[in-house]
Every structure is written in structure tokens, then in C-alpha cells.
Design a protein around this motif. Structure first.
Motif, mmCIF file in Angstrom:
data_model
loop_
_atom_site.group_PDB
_atom_site.id
_atom_site.type_symbol
_atom_site.label_atom_id
_atom_site.label_comp_id
_atom_site.label_asym_id
_atom_site.label_seq_id
_atom_site.Cartn_x
_atom_site.Cartn_y
_atom_site.Cartn_z
ATOM 1 N N ILE A 86 0.849 -1.196 0.000
ATOM 2 C CA ILE A 86 0.000 0.000 0.000
ATOM 3 C C ILE A 86 0.886 1.249 0.000
ATOM 4 O O ILE A 86 0.557 2.265 -0.597
ATOM 5 N N ALA A 87 2.013 1.154 0.690
ATOM 6 C CA ALA A 87 3.056 2.179 0.641
ATOM 7 C C ALA A 87 4.360 1.469 0.299
ATOM 8 O O ALA A 87 4.517 0.276 0.561
ATOM 9 N N ASP A 88 5.290 2.207 -0.274
ATOM 10 C CA ASP A 88 6.587 1.609 -0.616
ATOM 11 C C ASP A 88 7.515 1.565 0.576
ATOM 12 O O ASP A 88 8.330 0.642 0.708
ATOM 13 N N MET A 89 7.412 2.579 1.427
ATOM 14 C CA MET A 89 8.304 2.686 2.576
ATOM 15 C C MET A 89 7.545 3.185 3.795
ATOM 16 O O MET A 89 6.469 3.772 3.673
ATOM 17 N N GLY A 90 8.149 2.974 4.953
ATOM 18 C CA GLY A 90 7.563 3.485 6.180
ATOM 19 C C GLY A 90 8.519 3.326 7.335
ATOM 20 O O GLY A 90 9.623 2.781 7.196
ATOM 21 N N MET A 91 8.114 3.837 8.474
ATOM 22 C CA MET A 91 8.853 3.625 9.713
ATOM 23 C C MET A 91 7.847 3.332 10.800
ATOM 24 O O MET A 91 6.665 3.650 10.683
ATOM 25 N N SER A 92 8.315 2.692 11.852
ATOM 26 C CA SER A 92 7.437 2.455 12.986
ATOM 27 C C SER A 92 8.284 2.246 14.231
ATOM 28 O O SER A 92 9.517 2.304 14.179
ATOM 29 N N VAL A 93 7.616 2.040 15.310
ATOM 30 C CA VAL A 93 8.243 1.770 16.592
ATOM 31 C C VAL A 93 7.997 0.300 16.891
ATOM 32 O O VAL A 93 6.851 -0.167 16.853
ATOM 33 N N HIS A 94 9.051 -0.446 17.130
ATOM 34 C CA HIS A 94 8.911 -1.899 17.306
ATOM 35 C C HIS A 94 7.889 -2.267 18.377
ATOM 36 O O HIS A 94 7.149 -3.242 18.239
ATOM 37 N N SER A 95 7.855 -1.471 19.437
ATOM 38 C CA SER A 95 6.983 -1.839 20.557
ATOM 39 C C SER A 95 5.504 -1.693 20.232
ATOM 40 O O SER A 95 4.654 -2.216 20.956
ATOM 41 N N TYR A 96 5.160 -0.989 19.135
ATOM 42 C CA TYR A 96 3.751 -0.859 18.773
ATOM 43 C C TYR A 96 3.165 -2.202 18.340
ATOM 44 O O TYR A 96 1.947 -2.392 18.385
ATOM 45 N N THR A 97 4.024 -3.104 17.879
ATOM 46 C CA THR A 97 3.617 -4.473 17.551
ATOM 47 C C THR A 97 4.636 -5.418 18.195
ATOM 48 O O THR A 97 5.263 -6.239 17.529
ATOM 49 N N ALA A 98 4.815 -5.253 19.486
ATOM 50 C CA ALA A 98 5.901 -5.919 20.218
ATOM 51 C C ALA A 98 5.871 -7.438 20.117
ATOM 52 O O ALA A 98 6.923 -8.088 20.142
ATOM 53 N N ASN A 99 4.684 -8.025 19.993
ATOM 54 C CA ASN A 99 4.598 -9.489 19.935
ATOM 55 C C ASN A 99 5.326 -10.058 18.720
ATOM 56 O O ASN A 99 5.696 -11.232 18.700
ATOM 57 N N ARG A 100 5.545 -9.238 17.695
ATOM 58 C CA ARG A 100 6.241 -9.699 16.492
ATOM 59 C C ARG A 100 7.761 -9.634 16.637
ATOM 60 O O ARG A 100 8.481 -10.234 15.839
ATOM 61 N N PHE A 101 8.225 -8.879 17.622
ATOM 62 C CA PHE A 101 9.660 -8.609 17.706
ATOM 63 C C PHE A 101 10.232 -8.830 19.118
ATOM 64 O O PHE A 101 10.730 -7.890 19.750
ATOM 65 N N PRO A 102 10.169 -10.042 19.628
ATOM 66 C CA PRO A 102 10.697 -10.264 20.981
ATOM 67 C C PRO A 102 12.196 -10.007 21.097
ATOM 68 O O PRO A 102 12.683 -9.638 22.169
ATOM 69 N N LEU A 103 12.938 -10.154 20.010
ATOM 70 C CA LEU A 103 14.395 -10.027 20.088
ATOM 71 C C LEU A 103 14.874 -8.586 20.185
ATOM 72 O O LEU A 103 15.925 -8.321 20.761
ATOM 73 N N ILE A 104 14.121 -7.654 19.612
ATOM 74 C CA ILE A 104 14.592 -6.261 19.607
ATOM 75 C C ILE A 104 14.615 -5.645 21.003
ATOM 76 O O ILE A 104 15.241 -4.616 21.224
ATOM 77 N N GLU A 105 13.961 -6.294 21.954
ATOM 78 C CA GLU A 105 13.891 -5.727 23.301
ATOM 79 C C GLU A 105 15.268 -5.573 23.938
ATOM 80 O O GLU A 105 15.436 -4.828 24.896
ATOM 81 N N ILE A 106 16.276 -6.239 23.376
ATOM 82 C CA ILE A 106 17.631 -6.076 23.900
ATOM 83 C C ILE A 106 18.054 -4.610 23.849
ATOM 84 O O ILE A 106 18.767 -4.118 24.726
ATOM 85 N N ALA A 107 17.605 -3.893 22.831
ATOM 86 C CA ALA A 107 17.977 -2.487 22.662
ATOM 87 C C ALA A 107 17.215 -1.569 23.597
ATOM 88 O O ALA A 107 17.585 -0.407 23.771
ATOM 89 N N GLU A 108 16.141 -2.082 24.191
ATOM 90 C CA GLU A 108 15.296 -1.260 25.052
ATOM 91 C C GLU A 108 15.542 -1.505 26.541
ATOM 92 O O GLU A 108 14.896 -0.876 27.389
ATOM 93 N N LEU A 109 16.472 -2.397 26.855
ATOM 94 C CA LEU A 109 16.708 -2.749 28.247
ATOM 95 C C LEU A 109 17.164 -1.543 29.079
ATOM 96 O O LEU A 109 17.874 -0.670 28.574
#
Length: 345
Positions: A86-109
Motif C-alpha cells: 500500500i506504501a513503498d516505505m515506512g517507519m514504525s516503533v517496534h513496541s507498537y507491535t511488540a509481539n512480532r519482535f521479541p528479540l529487539i527488546e535487547i535495545a530497550e533494556l
């Protein structure tokens, strides 16, 4: 007849002589539609995304351009908007869909580093080394990830003397990590994206939020908060990412993909994270001078706080192990990178 032959020959030679100077057919330009949900004047837009878009055009010699368009959906919907084309590009905040990204939480510790630039580069290197194979961003081309500087707690209360004074307060929480921290500290968490902060705080729906100093200006919260509560290394960070539709990425020429790769990955982490840290330091000085009080949790109180929140790190290691990632090794490498990057500054 001979005259006409000579004339034709002369015209042919003239055309041949001019041929090298004749303009060639213009190369086809690919325009990438970037669905942008932040306010147009937001620091991240004007100082990170727009300059990066200029770098893309420069690196591809004008063959690829980025066009920022009005948001095609809510912040948390952008991953799927881009994945579905629907769009070619975008940005978001991982925590808005946190269940999809359990590994990125290392950066938020919490308790890692105050410096968003250092944290961002250490994060990218660690994710690339240990976690890229888990393919958490399946369906999109991950262009880059970065984090905010250290997160602090802002509150509309002016009588906060200790961390215990936050018990029972309603704070806007951006992620499960902050939900868990809040629960451990007796804080009531209210989940909402950053764009809802002003309305919620002004209406008294929340008493404060987890945020960074520079966001007080970006979201016009400076007149609503009275106290900041901070700790060395922060209560956490915000992990953010920029991505492209995978089919659109593959449609670019190999040459242009290679050019964009050079200004993606660690380049984005360093550029975005460092710029954000500079803005954060300026905001700290500005708001402190304007009268914003800051309670810095230090000494024994900080040690006790770390002990109370030690489970956050332990939970991440367990989550990483479940995904087939050596959590302890990844965390050790992450800390090693933070140490080296900090020493080099």
C-alpha cells in the motif's frame, strides 16, 4: 549531383561531431512513496528521514527518489501497509507491535547507556551478528534500526521525591517492557502511541509517561510536565525502524540497491542515533533552565532499583533462547560494543 553528395557528407560529419554532446535519454526515475505518520516538523522527520532521502537521491545519481506522503494508516499499522504494498516505505516503533519482535527488546533494556548513538550502533551490530537470521522483519526490506536516548519518566506532579512517589500513578507506556517495569514499581500503565500523549496528559487520562526530553517539544508537552525522574542508563529506550516493501526493493537495479545499502544498516544507526542524542542533550539543558525539576535516582536507591528490575533482562534472555538465539552471548556482546563505542567517543 556531386554537390548534393558533398552536402550530405558534410551534414553527416557534422551530426557525428555533435552526437557526443547530444543529451542521452533520461534514465527512468523510481519514486518511493514513504507513508509518514509523524508531524511534518518533528525532529525525526526533518533531521533524520528527509536528509536520508536526499542521500538516497545523491547515492543513486537521481535514479531513486523518496516522496513523503500523508499517513496511509495508524502508526502501528505501517509494517503491514508496507508489506502489502500500500506504501513503498515506512517507519514504525517496534513496541507498537511488540509481539512480532521479541528479540529487539535487547535495545530497550534499562541501565545500559544514556547515549542514543552508542546504543543504536551497538544494537545494530548485535542484531546483525546474533539475530538477523531469525527473520523477524520477514516480508519487508529492513533498511535500518536505531534507538532513542535514555528514557526517563515525566509526570505532571511536582512533589515527586522518590521512586515510591510514582506508585499508583498512571503513565503512558509504549511497550510490554515498560508495562513490566511499571508493574514492578506499582505504576498503572496505559498503552498508547506517542501521538496520543498530549491529549491524554492534557485531559488527565494519564499522570505522565515514559519519554525523552526532546520529545517534550516534538509533541508539545513541555507546559504539561513538572518533574522528570531519571536513572543512569535509563529506564529503557525506544527501538524504531525503517523499511521498504520487499518487491519494491527487488525492483531496483543492483547498482541502486548497492548504493542504498551503503547508507543503510549501521550508517542509519549511527546517523539517526547520534543526531537524536545531540538533540536530547540540548533539550535537557533547555528544559532544566526553564524550571523542569529532575529527580536523579542514584547511589543505594539506584542499586535497589536495578535489583527490582533485574527480571527484565532475565526475561529477555529466556525469550531469545526460545527463538534459538544465545541470549547471554548476545547481551554480553551488546554490552561489549557499548563499552568500546563509549570509550571511543
Amino acid at each position: 549531383m556531386r554537390v548534393f553528395k558533398k552536402l550530405a557528407l558534410s551534414l553527416g560529419l557534422a551530426a557525428a561531431a555533435l552526437a557526443p554532446t547530444m543529451p542521452s535519454v533520461a534514465a527512468e526515475v523510481t519514486t518511493l512513496r514513504f507513508s509518514q505518520w509523524m508531524p511534518p516538523g518533528h525532529f525525526i522527520v526533518t533531521n533524520m528521514f528527509e536528509p536520508w532521502a536526499q542521500e538516497v537521491e545523491k547515492a543513486t545519481e537521481g535514479r531513486v527518489k523518496v516522496e513523503f506522503i500523508n499517513a496511509l494508516g495508524k502508526p502501528q499499522a505501517h509494517l503491514d501497509l508496507v508489506r502489502n504494498g500500500i506504501a513503498d516505505m515506512g517507519m514504525s516503533v517496534h513496541s507498537y507491535t511488540a509481539n512480532r519482535f521479541p528479540l529487539i527488546e535487547i535495545a530497550e533494556l534499562p541501565f545500559t547507556t544514556d547515549d542514543g548513538g552508542v546504543n543504536s550502533v551497538a544494537y545494530w551490530r548485535t542484531y546483525e551478528k546474533f539475530m538477523m537470521g531469525a527473520d523477524e522483519h520477514k516480508g519487508v526490506k529492513l533498511l535500518g534500526m536505531w534507538t532513542s536516548p535514555a528514557t526517563v519518566i515525566f509526570t505532571s506532579q511536582d512533589n515527586v521525591q522518590s521512586i515510591e512517589d510514582l506508585k499508583g500513578k498512571k503513565l503512558r507506556s509504549p511497550s510490554p517492557l515498560f508495562d513490566a517495569i511499571g508493574k514492578a514499581l506499582g505504576i498503572v500503565t496505559v498503552n498508547a502511541p506517542a501521538s496520543d500523549s498530549y491529549e491524554m496528559l492534557s485531559r488527565g487520562v494519564i499522570d505522565g509517561m515514559y519519554f525523552q526530553y526532546d520529545q517534550l517539544d516534538n509533541w508539545k508537552l513541555d507546559k504539561l510536565v513538572k518533574t522528570a525522574v531519571s536513572v543512569e542508563g535509563g529506564f529503557g529506550k525506544s527501538s524504531q525502524y525503517m523499511f521498504m516493501n520487499e518487491r519494491k526493493w527487488k525492483s531496483l537495479s543492483e547498482q541502486d540497491r548497492a548504493a542504498i545499502e551503503k547508507i543503510s544498516g549501521e550508517w542509519i544507526a549511527n546517523d539517526f542515533g547520534t543526531k537524536w542524542q545531540v538533540a536530547e542533550q540540548q533539550a535537557i539543558e533547555k528544559h532544566t533552565a526553564a524550571g523542569l525539576k529532575t529527580l536523579r535516582i542514584e547511589g543505594e536507591a539506584a542499586t535497589q532499583l536495578q535489583e527490582r528490575l533485574a527480571f527484565v533482562e532475565e526475561n529477555w534472555i529466556k525469550a531469545a533462547d526460545k527463538k534459538g538465539v544465545d541470549g547471554k552471548a548476545a547481551l554480553a556482546y551488546f554490552r561489549e560494543q557499548i563499552k568500546e563505542l563509549s570509550a571511543a567517543k
